[in-house]
Each structure stands twice: as C-alpha cells, then as structure tokens.
Design a protein around this motif. Structure first.
Motif, PDB file in Angstrom:
ATOM      1  N   VAL A 111     136.202 -91.056  57.757  1.00 11.89           N
ATOM      2  CA  VAL A 111     136.398 -90.008  58.629  1.00 11.89           C
ATOM      3  C   VAL A 111     137.163 -90.699  59.655  1.00 11.89           C
ATOM      4  O   VAL A 111     138.119 -90.027  60.605  1.00 11.89           O
ATOM      5  CB  VAL A 111     135.232 -89.327  59.345  1.00 11.89           C
ATOM      6  CG1 VAL A 111     135.196 -88.524  60.360  1.00 11.89           C
ATOM      7  CG2 VAL A 111     134.628 -88.454  58.079  1.00 11.89           C
ATOM      8  N   ALA A 112     136.481 -91.488  60.111  1.00  9.81           N
ATOM      9  CA  ALA A 112     137.237 -92.299  61.468  1.00  9.81           C
ATOM     10  C   ALA A 112     138.601 -92.717  61.096  1.00  9.81           C
ATOM     11  O   ALA A 112     139.692 -92.601  62.036  1.00  9.81           O
ATOM     12  CB  ALA A 112     136.431 -93.604  61.699  1.00  9.81           C
ATOM     13  N   LYS A 113     138.968 -93.232  59.956  1.00  9.52           N
ATOM     14  CA  LYS A 113     140.355 -93.597  59.597  1.00  9.52           C
ATOM     15  C   LYS A 113     141.237 -92.732  59.468  1.00  9.52           C
ATOM     16  O   LYS A 113     142.413 -92.575  60.151  1.00  9.52           O
ATOM     17  CB  LYS A 113     140.333 -94.516  58.076  1.00  9.52           C
ATOM     18  CG  LYS A 113     141.611 -94.757  57.766  1.00  9.52           C
ATOM     19  CD  LYS A 113     141.424 -95.563  56.209  1.00  9.52           C
ATOM     20  CE  LYS A 113     142.861 -95.437  55.476  1.00  9.52           C
ATOM     21  NZ  LYS A 113     143.198 -94.131  55.017  1.00  9.52           N
ATOM     22  N   LEU A 114     141.170 -91.378  58.746  1.00 11.64           N
ATOM     23  CA  LEU A 114     141.924 -90.269  58.767  1.00 11.64           C
ATOM     24  C   LEU A 114     141.733 -89.489  60.116  1.00 11.64           C
ATOM     25  O   LEU A 114     142.848 -88.929  60.343  1.00 11.64           O
ATOM     26  CB  LEU A 114     140.983 -89.353  57.761  1.00 11.64           C
ATOM     27  CG  LEU A 114     141.326 -89.797  56.266  1.00 11.64           C
ATOM     28  CD1 LEU A 114     140.672 -88.838  55.079  1.00 11.64           C
ATOM     29  CD2 LEU A 114     142.516 -90.116  55.816  1.00 11.64           C
ATOM     30  N   ALA A 115     140.719 -89.525  60.996  1.00  9.23           N
ATOM     31  CA  ALA A 115     141.004 -88.930  62.282  1.00  9.23           C
ATOM     32  C   ALA A 115     142.136 -89.636  62.971  1.00  9.23           C
ATOM     33  O   ALA A 115     142.753 -88.800  63.795  1.00  9.23           O
ATOM     34  CB  ALA A 115     139.808 -88.839  62.815  1.00  9.23           C
ATOM     35  N   ARG A 116     142.090 -90.945  62.958  1.00  6.61           N
ATOM     36  CA  ARG A 116     143.206 -91.495  63.471  1.00  6.61           C
ATOM     37  C   ARG A 116     144.586 -90.948  63.211  1.00  6.61           C
ATOM     38  O   ARG A 116     145.311 -91.311  64.016  1.00  6.61           O
ATOM     39  CB  ARG A 116     143.041 -93.205  63.601  1.00  6.61           C
ATOM     40  CG  ARG A 116     142.012 -93.633  64.213  1.00  6.61           C
ATOM     41  CD  ARG A 116     141.791 -95.239  64.196  1.00  6.61           C
ATOM     42  NE  ARG A 116     141.617 -95.899  63.021  1.00  6.61           N
ATOM     43  CZ  ARG A 116     140.369 -96.228  62.532  1.00  6.61           C
ATOM     44  NH1 ARG A 116     139.272 -95.810  63.099  1.00  6.61           N
ATOM     45  NH2 ARG A 116     140.421 -96.672  61.165  1.00  6.61           N
ATOM     46  N   GLU A 117     144.871 -90.765  61.960  1.00  3.03           N
ATOM     47  CA  GLU A 117     146.067 -90.374  61.532  1.00  3.03           C
ATOM     48  C   GLU A 117     146.179 -88.708  61.737  1.00  3.03           C
ATOM     49  O   GLU A 117     147.200 -88.145  61.236  1.00  3.03           O
ATOM     50  CB  GLU A 117     145.960 -90.677  59.935  1.00  3.03           C
ATOM     51  CG  GLU A 117     145.784 -92.157  59.523  1.00  3.03           C
ATOM     52  CD  GLU A 117     145.700 -92.062  57.899  1.00  3.03           C
ATOM     53  OE1 GLU A 117     145.884 -91.264  57.111  1.00  3.03           O
ATOM     54  OE2 GLU A 117     145.370 -93.424  57.541  1.00  3.03           O
ATOM     55  N   GLY A 118     145.276 -88.267  62.451  1.00  4.34           N
ATOM     56  CA  GLY A 118     145.546 -86.604  62.768  1.00  4.34           C
ATOM     57  C   GLY A 118     144.965 -85.634  61.945  1.00  4.34           C
ATOM     58  O   GLY A 118     145.303 -84.412  62.292  1.00  4.34           O
ATOM     59  N   TYR A 119     144.059 -86.208  61.000  1.00  3.10           N
ATOM     60  CA  TYR A 119     143.314 -85.415  60.185  1.00  3.10           C
ATOM     61  C   TYR A 119     142.173 -84.463  61.022  1.00  3.10           C
ATOM     62  O   TYR A 119     141.465 -84.945  61.754  1.00  3.10           O
ATOM     63  CB  TYR A 119     142.619 -86.049  59.013  1.00  3.10           C
ATOM     64  CG  TYR A 119     143.743 -86.375  57.912  1.00  3.10           C
ATOM     65  CD1 TYR A 119     143.951 -85.376  56.750  1.00  3.10           C
ATOM     66  CD2 TYR A 119     144.474 -87.188  58.137  1.00  3.10           C
ATOM     67  CE1 TYR A 119     144.739 -85.594  55.772  1.00  3.10           C
ATOM     68  CE2 TYR A 119     145.471 -87.545  57.011  1.00  3.10           C
ATOM     69  CZ  TYR A 119     145.539 -86.567  55.930  1.00  3.10           C
ATOM     70  OH  TYR A 119     146.499 -87.077  54.942  1.00  3.10           O
ATOM     71  N   GLU A 120     142.089 -83.129  60.330  1.00  2.00           N
ATOM     72  CA  GLU A 120     140.663 -82.527  60.708  1.00  2.00           C
ATOM     73  C   GLU A 120     140.116 -82.376  59.313  1.00  2.00           C
ATOM     74  O   GLU A 120     140.412 -82.815  58.299  1.00  2.00           O
ATOM     75  CB  GLU A 120     141.083 -81.038  61.010  1.00  2.00           C
ATOM     76  CG  GLU A 120     141.423 -80.771  62.574  1.00  2.00           C
ATOM     77  CD  GLU A 120     141.515 -79.554  62.934  1.00  2.00           C
ATOM     78  OE1 GLU A 120     140.536 -78.595  62.655  1.00  2.00           O
ATOM     79  OE2 GLU A 120     142.590 -79.012  63.378  1.00  2.00           O
TER      80      GLU A 120
END
Length: 312
Positions: A111-120
């Motif tokens: 979650v943290a990694k993908l959130a940094r890439e702009g994911y919801e």
C-alpha cells in the motif's frame, strides 16, 4: 444411525499458524527479558485462552495508548496498526516490539509503495476488524473498503487510471474471489497483488474443511467469536451443507449437536491452540466417540523471525 458419536475426524492443518506463533513468542520473550508488565495494544491474537494465559504472566492488554505509562514496553498485536498509532507510540518514547504478522506487513508495504506512485485502493475486508483498520490506516485517504459484492457498485475513487486492490488476510477464499471478480468487472484495469493477500494458513485451513466436510456429519470449529478466520471455517462447512458450530472451549460443546451424528469433524482457527482441540476431543470421547482419524493435508513449515532485541 448411531445415537452417539463414533469417530472424530481431524482436519489437517488446523490451529496455530506461523504469524500467531511469532506474536505469542514476542510477548513471552518481552516478559522474560524486561519483566511484567508488558503492554499489548489490542488482543495479541483473537483467542480468549491465549489472552488470559498471557494476562496471567503479566501482559496488560489496552486499546488506547493513553493507558500505557511512560517508559513502558509496548507490543503491537498480530493484526497490525495504523500509521497514526505507530507515530504516537514513537512520540511517547515507548519501547515498541511489532508483532504484526509479516504477511499483513507485506500488504502495508505494498500500500505504501503504490500510494507513493499515485495509486488509490479498494480494500476487501470486514469493517471494524483491527487488521482492516491497520491497513486502511496506512494512508490518510484514497483507500475504499468493500465488504461484499454489493458494495463494489458504491465505490467512488477519485480516479481510475491508478487503482489497486488489497484484501484482509483472513477472509473466506471463495467470498473474496467473488468480490474480486466484481471489482475486476467494474474496474478492468485494476492492479491486483502479485500473490493473493489471503494468507497461506487461512487458505490451507479452508481447503482442509473442504476435504473434511463431505466425510463427516457435523463440523466443530475451535475458535473465539472474535476470530475472523475461525468464523470463516464454520461458515464454509455450512455452505458445503454440513451443520457447523464454533466453540471457544470444550465446555461450550452441546451434546445435542452430536446426537445422531456418527462422524464428528474437528478443526481449529489459526489463533486457537492445540490444547483446546485436545480438550474438545476428550469431551467428544466422553460423549461416546471411540476413534480419532487424522486426514492428510498441507504440511506447514513457515517460520517468521523475531524482532531485533528479542532473538535468543
């Protein structure tokens, strides 16, 4: 048909998983190294017997960090905690040992990694369960909970170009698959985990119930009412057409459940210790069972390392 049970059929595998073993060992080692009391945020695992046993050794279970005195040693439960709880514990200067199951931590890191890439995110899970609160609490916003297929239609993400799905680790494999299918249908481009988030132990115990259920007349699940994965085992047996009951301890087993049932299936959730299974076996034997048969099942060899500062 026999009026009393004749045979106990044991599911394999059942009971403790590697994450539960590790969490309990963390509390016990912290008690041995630093002395009582050790504070634990939330029940270390969802089992009444385990929690009471640790209380007797000096563990104090709390929900609010206001209840932890300055300078205390604090353990986070196997279910994981939000970023806010981690930050508050750090700010207060507690000595913290994190007993979050590594398979839950894996979801947090994704979650943290993908959130940094702009994911919801869409999270499949049960509202109010501490694992869900911990995972959703990794972000301040942008994570949408769905509990069933009907919820999927109500999700309103801010954008759909970057959307990923995660799940609670202790769900019904079949239910989660149905919800995942609905999510994929509504959001065809959604990013799925490389490996499913539902943990190996949850999957194995559910698979074992699928093998056992056609061979028995009733299924008894050893587990506490708060245990998500234990509840899923009882539900699964019922879906397979077998009467199923969940007990925290052997004295909750009711003789009428077994009346006219020759073969009694027995399993235990991932947070239920084998000592409780043995108590239930003794109780069923007292009601007439004369044989115990163990089924073949997946062999589990997973072992998770302890945090620094608690290793032998």
């Amino acid at each position: 048909m026999s009026a009393t049970p004749q045979e106990i059929v044991l599911a394999e595998p059942r009971g403790f998983c590697a994450g539960v073993d590790r969490a309990i060992e963390i509390v016990e080692r912290a008690l041995a190294r630093f002395g009582a009391p050790i504070y634990v945020r939330h029940e270390i695992v969802h089992n009444t017997y385990v929690v009471n046993d640790l209380k007797s050794k000096g563990a104090i279970f709390i929900e609010d960090l206001d209840d932890v005195p300055p300078g205390a040693t604090l353990v986070f439960s196997a279910h994981g905690v939000s970023k806010a709880v981690q930050d508050e514990a750090r700010a207060r200067g507690f000595q913290v040992f994190d007993a979050t199951c590594p398979l839950v931590t894996k979801v947090h890191m994704e979650v943290a990694k993908l959130a940094r890439e702009g994911y919801e995110f869409i999270m499949i899970g049960h509202k109010g369960h501490p694992e869900v609160e911990g995972t959703m609490g990794q972000l301040e916003s942008g994570i949408h909970l769905v509990e069933d297929v009907a919820d999927v239609a109500g999700v309103r993400p801010g954008q759909t170009d970057k959307l990923a799905v995660v799940t609670q680790t202790t769900l019904s494999v079949d239910d989660a698959a149905a919800i995942m299918a609905a999510v994929r249908e509504r959001f065809p481009q959604i990013r799925q985990p490389k490996q499913q988030d539902i943990c190996y132990a949850t999957q194995n115990r559910q698979d074992a119930v699928k093998v056992m259920s056609p061979q028995v007349d009733v299924v008894i699940v050893v587990g506490s009412p708060t245990s998500s994965n234990s509840n899923r085992l009882a539900e699964l047996a019922r879906k397979l057409g077998v009467a199923s009951y969940m007990v925290d301890r052997a004295d909750e087993l009711q003789a009428e459940w077994l009346a006219g049932k020759a073969r009694i299936g027995l399993t235990a959730g991932a947070s239920a210790p084998e000592v409780l299974v043995n108590e239930v076996i003794d109780r069923i034997k007292a009601l007439g069972a004369v044989a115990v048969r163990r089924l073949e099942g997946a062999e589990e060899t997973m072992k998770f390392p302890l945090p620094k500062g608690l290793k032998a």
